[in-house]
Design a protein around this motif. Structure first.
Motif, PDB file in Angstrom:
ATOM      1  N   SER A  78      -1.757  -4.150  -2.910  1.00 11.90           N
ATOM      2  CA  SER A  78      -1.007  -3.921  -1.666  1.00 11.90           C
ATOM      3  C   SER A  78      -1.453  -2.693  -0.887  1.00 11.90           C
ATOM      4  O   SER A  78      -0.908  -2.409   0.177  1.00 11.90           O
ATOM      5  CB  SER A  78       0.495  -3.793  -1.983  1.00 11.90           C
ATOM      6  N   MET A  79      -2.458  -1.965  -1.373  1.00 13.64           N
ATOM      7  CA  MET A  79      -2.801  -0.697  -0.732  1.00 13.64           C
ATOM      8  C   MET A  79      -3.318  -0.875   0.694  1.00 13.64           C
ATOM      9  O   MET A  79      -3.155   0.027   1.528  1.00 13.64           O
ATOM     10  CB  MET A  79      -3.823   0.064  -1.579  1.00 13.64           C
ATOM     11  N   ALA A  80      -3.923  -2.010   1.005  1.00  4.95           N
ATOM     12  CA  ALA A  80      -4.447  -2.212   2.352  1.00  4.95           C
ATOM     13  C   ALA A  80      -3.341  -2.373   3.392  1.00  4.95           C
ATOM     14  O   ALA A  80      -3.574  -2.161   4.587  1.00  4.95           O
ATOM     15  CB  ALA A  80      -5.359  -3.445   2.386  1.00  4.95           C
ATOM     16  N   GLU A  81      -2.121  -2.732   2.943  1.00  7.64           N
ATOM     17  CA  GLU A  81      -1.014  -2.931   3.870  1.00  7.64           C
ATOM     18  C   GLU A  81      -0.055  -1.754   3.924  1.00  7.64           C
ATOM     19  O   GLU A  81       0.715  -1.619   4.876  1.00  7.64           O
ATOM     20  CB  GLU A  81      -0.217  -4.186   3.485  1.00  7.64           C
ATOM     21  N   LYS A  82      -0.064  -0.904   2.905  1.00 11.29           N
ATOM     22  CA  LYS A  82       0.881   0.205   2.843  1.00 11.29           C
ATOM     23  C   LYS A  82       0.447   1.326   3.805  1.00 11.29           C
ATOM     24  O   LYS A  82      -0.703   1.764   3.785  1.00 11.29           O
ATOM     25  CB  LYS A  82       0.952   0.772   1.422  1.00 11.29           C
ATOM     26  N   ARG A  86      -3.309   2.874   3.747  1.00 11.98           N
ATOM     27  CA  ARG A  86      -4.174   2.071   4.615  1.00 11.98           C
ATOM     28  C   ARG A  86      -5.357   2.885   5.157  1.00 11.98           C
ATOM     29  O   ARG A  86      -6.522   2.471   5.066  1.00 11.98           O
ATOM     30  CB  ARG A  86      -3.346   1.489   5.754  1.00 11.98           C
ATOM     31  N   ASP A  87      -5.086   4.046   5.740  1.00 11.95           N
ATOM     32  CA  ASP A  87      -6.171   4.867   6.283  1.00 11.95           C
ATOM     33  C   ASP A  87      -7.046   5.485   5.193  1.00 11.95           C
ATOM     34  O   ASP A  87      -8.278   5.493   5.335  1.00 11.95           O
ATOM     35  CB  ASP A  87      -5.600   5.952   7.196  1.00 11.95           C
ATOM     36  N   PRO A  88      -6.467   6.013   4.088  1.00 13.18           N
ATOM     37  CA  PRO A  88      -7.336   6.516   3.021  1.00 13.18           C
ATOM     38  C   PRO A  88      -8.272   5.450   2.447  1.00 13.18           C
ATOM     39  O   PRO A  88      -9.402   5.765   2.067  1.00 13.18           O
ATOM     40  CB  PRO A  88      -6.343   7.011   1.967  1.00 13.18           C
ATOM     41  N   LEU A  89      -7.831   4.189   2.412  1.00 12.50           N
ATOM     42  CA  LEU A  89      -8.710   3.131   1.924  1.00 12.50           C
ATOM     43  C   LEU A  89      -9.910   2.955   2.852  1.00 12.50           C
ATOM     44  O   LEU A  89     -11.013   2.630   2.407  1.00 12.50           O
ATOM     45  CB  LEU A  89      -7.935   1.816   1.794  1.00 12.50           C
ATOM     46  N   GLU A 186     -13.988  -4.781   1.529  1.00 13.08           N
ATOM     47  CA  GLU A 186     -15.008  -4.856   0.484  1.00 13.08           C
ATOM     48  C   GLU A 186     -14.689  -3.889  -0.656  1.00 13.08           C
ATOM     49  O   GLU A 186     -14.852  -4.217  -1.838  1.00 13.08           O
ATOM     50  CB  GLU A 186     -16.380  -4.514   1.061  1.00 13.08           C
ATOM     51  N   ALA A 187     -14.230  -2.699  -0.302  1.00 13.72           N
ATOM     52  CA  ALA A 187     -13.891  -1.711  -1.316  1.00 13.72           C
ATOM     53  C   ALA A 187     -12.700  -2.167  -2.148  1.00 13.72           C
ATOM     54  O   ALA A 187     -12.688  -2.018  -3.370  1.00 13.72           O
ATOM     55  CB  ALA A 187     -13.593  -0.364  -0.651  1.00 13.72           C
ATOM     56  N   ALA A 188     -11.690  -2.740  -1.475  1.00 16.19           N
ATOM     57  CA  ALA A 188     -10.498  -3.192  -2.199  1.00 16.19           C
ATOM     58  C   ALA A 188     -10.852  -4.243  -3.238  1.00 16.19           C
ATOM     59  O   ALA A 188     -10.244  -4.289  -4.318  1.00 16.19           O
ATOM     60  CB  ALA A 188      -9.470  -3.740  -1.213  1.00 16.19           C
ATOM     61  N   ALA A 189     -11.837  -5.079  -2.936  1.00 15.39           N
ATOM     62  CA  ALA A 189     -12.245  -6.123  -3.881  1.00 15.39           C
ATOM     63  C   ALA A 189     -12.906  -5.539  -5.121  1.00 15.39           C
ATOM     64  O   ALA A 189     -13.008  -6.212  -6.158  1.00 15.39           O
ATOM     65  CB  ALA A 189     -13.196  -7.100  -3.189  1.00 15.39           C
TER      66      ALA A 189
END
Length: 242
Positions: A78-82, A86-89, A186-189
């Motif tokens: 869920s980090m991409a939506e929080k 979101r910005d740190p990702l 890509e990083a989240a994956a």
């Protein structure tokens, strides 16, 4: 969740392993806890350096860090939506060097028993993390970090249902830190559970429960405590073990 870890990597080895432009002065730590300063690695203008940062992320948009909840871990799913992550990702990905981490298993008797988890090959870990810099009204700055967690693999699920995202090889570490060319999706994956057998674990002393204790004995294996058998009720309200 990952809430305690150890980092005993010598400074010169840290430079070589993570391709730092200079060493960072640090002492071996055996019980690193949230809110404490930790070493995190990130790139700036193509230069990879180790920084001291607070473990517990404070996004830049926070007005007062004292009123903000402690964000020690970010869930990969869920980090991409929080808003906090979101910005740190996108722009603030980092590595947190570790020798191993602790996790607590709750047994049938409801007691929590700590385990120390390391790479089976004895090599250091690179935990995937996110960092942010908070700037205050008086010009003060706080660098802070959250480590990323993923669902536990089958091996580690015997202890806990989550595990940290660990980047094993140099290529994955390079891509994670490359916020200029590797996009957030890509990083989240890349944040995913390790295969069974890559890690090993053993029970350790409950002394690790106290952040005041920080010594080599904390990572040493201890005899696994067996849960007490449940007591059976008998006629007359007495308790019987047989």
């Amino acid at each position: 969740m990952c809430g305690r870890y150890a980092s005993t990597i010598p400074p010169e080895a840290m430079v070589e392993l993570f391709k730092l432009i200079k060493s960072i002065n640090l002492l071996p730590r055996f019980n690193i806890a949230p809110t404490q300063p930790i070493v995190a690695i990130w790139e700036s203008a193509g230069r990879r350096e180790g920084h001291f940062a607070r473990w517990g992320l404070v996004p830049g948009w926070v007005k007062d860090p004292r009123d903000f909840p402690l964000l020690v871990n970010a869930r990969a799913e869920s980090m991409a939506e929080k808003p906090a992550f979101r910005d740190p990702l996108k722009h603030g990905r980092c590595l947190v060097p570790a020798s191993g981490y602790y996790e607590w298993h709750t047994g049938p008797d409801k007691k929590k028993r700590p385990y120390y988890i390391t790479r089976a090959d004895g090599q250091p870990m690179a935990l995937a993390g996110l960092y942010a810099t908070w700037s205050g009204p008086e010009g003060e700055e706080i660098d802070s970090v959250a480590t990323i967690t993923v669902p536990a693999n089958a091996q580690l699920s015997a202890i806990h249902h989550r595990m940290p995202a660990i980047l094993l090889d140099e290529r994955s570490q390079d891509d994670w830190l490359n916020v200029r060319e590797v996009r957030a999706a890509e990083a989240a994956a890349m944040a995913r559970p390790l295969e069974d057998g890559v890690l090993r674990f053993h029970p350790v002393s409950t002394r690790v429960n106290s952040a005041r204790d920080d010594d080599p004995g904390l990572i040493e294996e201890v005899a696994e405590e067996k849960p007490e058998p449940p007591k059976k009720k008998v006629a007359g309200g007495q308790m019987d073990l047989f």
